[in-house]
Structure formats: structure tokens, C-alpha cells
Scaffold this active site. Structure first.
Site, PDB file in Angstrom:
ATOM      1  N   ASP A  64       0.854  -1.189   0.057  1.00 38.40           N
ATOM      2  CA  ASP A  64      -0.090  -0.108  -0.050  1.00 38.40           C
ATOM      3  C   ASP A  64       1.020   1.157   0.036  1.00 38.40           C
ATOM      4  O   ASP A  64       1.469   1.493   0.892  1.00 38.40           O
ATOM      5  CB  ASP A  64      -0.974   0.112   1.161  1.00 38.40           C
ATOM      6  CG  ASP A  64      -1.907   1.240   1.221  1.00 38.40           C
ATOM      7  OD1 ASP A  64      -1.556   2.261   0.401  1.00 38.40           O
ATOM      8  OD2 ASP A  64      -2.906   1.015   1.999  1.00 38.40           O
ATOM      9  N   SER A 145      -2.099  12.892 -15.160  1.00 36.52           N
ATOM     10  CA  SER A 145      -3.408  13.028 -15.756  1.00 36.52           C
ATOM     11  C   SER A 145      -3.387  14.376 -16.506  1.00 36.52           C
ATOM     12  O   SER A 145      -2.800  15.423 -16.147  1.00 36.52           O
ATOM     13  CB  SER A 145      -4.480  12.777 -14.718  1.00 36.52           C
ATOM     14  OG  SER A 145      -5.719  13.303 -15.238  1.00 36.52           O
ATOM     15  N   TYR A 160      -8.099  15.697  -6.411  1.00 36.34           N
ATOM     16  CA  TYR A 160      -7.575  14.857  -7.262  1.00 36.34           C
ATOM     17  C   TYR A 160      -6.608  15.885  -8.429  1.00 36.34           C
ATOM     18  O   TYR A 160      -5.389  15.617  -8.666  1.00 36.34           O
ATOM     19  CB  TYR A 160      -8.395  14.022  -8.168  1.00 36.34           C
ATOM     20  CG  TYR A 160      -7.615  13.146  -9.181  1.00 36.34           C
ATOM     21  CD1 TYR A 160      -7.315  11.940  -8.727  1.00 36.34           C
ATOM     22  CD2 TYR A 160      -7.933  13.462 -10.556  1.00 36.34           C
ATOM     23  CE1 TYR A 160      -6.419  11.223  -9.966  1.00 36.34           C
ATOM     24  CE2 TYR A 160      -7.162  12.863 -11.476  1.00 36.34           C
ATOM     25  CZ  TYR A 160      -6.793  11.441 -11.291  1.00 36.34           C
ATOM     26  OH  TYR A 160      -5.929  10.815 -12.245  1.00 36.34           O
ATOM     27  N   LYS A 164      -2.434  15.997  -9.246  1.00 34.10           N
ATOM     28  CA  LYS A 164      -1.837  15.880 -10.659  1.00 34.10           C
ATOM     29  C   LYS A 164      -1.048  16.940 -11.068  1.00 34.10           C
ATOM     30  O   LYS A 164       0.198  16.762 -11.541  1.00 34.10           O
ATOM     31  CB  LYS A 164      -2.803  15.351 -11.438  1.00 34.10           C
ATOM     32  CG  LYS A 164      -3.467  13.981 -11.234  1.00 34.10           C
ATOM     33  CD  LYS A 164      -2.503  13.025 -11.231  1.00 34.10           C
ATOM     34  CE  LYS A 164      -2.992  11.615 -10.810  1.00 34.10           C
ATOM     35  NZ  LYS A 164      -2.142  10.501 -10.856  1.00 34.10           N
TER      36      LYS A 164
END
Length: 245
Positions: A64, A145, A160, A164
Site C-alpha cells: 500500500d 493526468s 485529485y 496531478k
């Protein structure tokens, strides 16, 4: 890719989607490939999709990347078992769907930051140390992304896009540090548009929006690491034809 034959590649988030395709393609390309994932059994299942020789080169390890001790333990195990890391693909990433300004979402914020940013940096540190210690001109690839170049107008992406954008800055910081240290280690950021993977489950996407396949991103990774030693691809932006973002 010939110069990577028999070398060691590590792929984070290898249990599904882009990470799974990258792990399979690196194994098919002749690399000893270690797929890291929390759902380690799904990495083991990928072997069934590969020719026997490639399947024998794919190895699953439970990790993880949001947990620092997990990362340390895993990279030490890789060093002890396989000698070290020649290529690292930081693919692991998550989304937590709520509004950025909603109260009570601190745990989600930390989870996304720990996986998408801190985990990426910590894995890179261990891989870089392995490369330097063994005098290997390796390669680190970050799967970022298009959301790291502009912020899509999709609801509830929360932090998010911010993670990125951070990956873009981190990539260039690493490149400067690698150069200043006198190494020939490469670092590349790959920024896909929308890709048909599990990370988009539950995200509101217009039905008519064109989408990439995970295989498209894997092909880009193999292109970047397959360039000659004097060529470094800093950034690849990949969009499906017709994407409006």
C-alpha cells in the site's frame, strides 16, 4: 527495449487498469516485473493473460503506497530478492468523490494525497537510491493526468486535480536533481485524458465523451523508456481523438 531485457521493473497500482496493462507489457518485453498492489491476488491473476515465459517474469507483491513502512519493506524485499530497481512506474492513484469545500472530508484528502503524491515521491526515493547505488542509468515514470494541466469541469473530483498538478512539479524537480547529481537517470510524466478504468467508476462522464484504453497508456510508457540513452521524454500528453478537455 532491448537494453532492458532481464532488468527489473516495478509498477505500483498493478492490480487493474493502466497499471495492469503496463505490468503485462513490461513482462512481455523481457523485464522482470514486480507488480505492487493492495489486491495482490489480482496481480497474480494477470499471469493467466500472458504467454508462459512472460508470466514467469511477472511477480506480485502486496504494498500500500500510502503507508511509508509498506514502501520501505517492499523495496528492501525487491533489493534482497531481485537486486534492485531499474525502471519504476508510479501508477497508483485514487479519487475520493466529494466537494473540495465540504466539511468532514479530511480523511479523504489525506488518503488521496498520501497515495497520489507522497507515495509517488517515497517510491521514487527508494528506486533512485537503488539506481545510484548500483550505478544504473534507470528510468522513473509517473502516470499523471490531463487534470494536471487544466482542471476538468467534472463534479466532485476534489483534490485529485491538485495532486496531478503537484506531480508535474515533482517530475521537474526530480529531473533537476538527477541532472545536478551528475546522473543519467531519466524521469518522465505521462498525462492521459479520460481512460476506461476503474478509477472513473462513479464519476459523472458524458456518454458521448471519447475515451482511451489502458493499452494506449502502456504503449506510451514503453515508448518513453525505450528511447535511446541520450533522449529523455519529459512529458507525454495523450488524449483520445475528439476529447474537448
Amino acid at each position: 527495449m532491448d537494453r532492458w531485457n532481464g532488468k527489473v521493473a516495478v509498477v505500483t497500482g498493478a492490480s487493474s487498469g493502466i497499471g495492469a496493462e503496463i505490468a503485462k507489457d513490461l513482462a512481455k518485453a523481457g523485464m522482470i516485473t514486480i507488480g505492487l498492489a493492495r489486491r495482490v491476488e489480482r496481480v497474480e491473476q494477470l499471469k493467466q493473460q500472458l504467454p508462459k515465459e512472460a508470466a514467469n517474469r511477472l511477480h506480485a507483491m502486496k504494498c500500500d503506497v500510502s503507508i511509508e513502512t509498506d514502501i520501505e519493506r517492499t523495496f528492501q524485499r525487491i533489493a534482497d530478492t531481485y537486486g534492485g530497481v531499474d525502471v519504476l512506474v508510479n501508477n497508483a492513484g485514487i479519487v475520493r468523490q466529494n466537494n473540495l469545500l465540504d466539511l468532514g472530508t479530511a480523511a479523504d484528502l489525506r488518503a488521496v494525497l498520501d497515495t497520489n503524491v507522497t507515495g509517488l515521491v517515497l517510491c521514487s526515493q527508494w528506486a533512485y537510491k537503488s539506481m545510484v547505488d548500483r550505478k544504473v542509468d534507470g528510468h522513473i515514470v509517473h502516470i499523471s493526468s490531463i487534470a494536471g494541466h487544466s482542471v476538468p469541469n467534472f463534479p466532485k473530483l476534489n483534490i485529485y486535480p491538485g495532486t496531478k498538478h503537484a506531480v508535474r512539479a515533482i517530475t521537474e524537480t526530480m529531473r533537476h536533481e538527477m541532472r545536478d547529481a551528475g546522473t543519467k537517470i531519466k524521469v518522465t510524466s505521462v498525462s492521459p485524458g479520460a481512460v476506461k478504468t476503474e478509477i472513473l467508476d462513479g464519476v459523472t462522464i458524458p456518454e458521448e465523451m471519447p475515451m482511451l484504453e489502458a493499452e494506449d497508456i502502456s504503449a506510451a510508457v514503453l515508448y518513453a523508456i525505450g528511447t535511446p540513452p541520450h533522449v529523455q521524454v519529459h512529458e507525454l500528453i495523450i488524449k483520445p481523438v475528439g476529447e474537448a478537455m
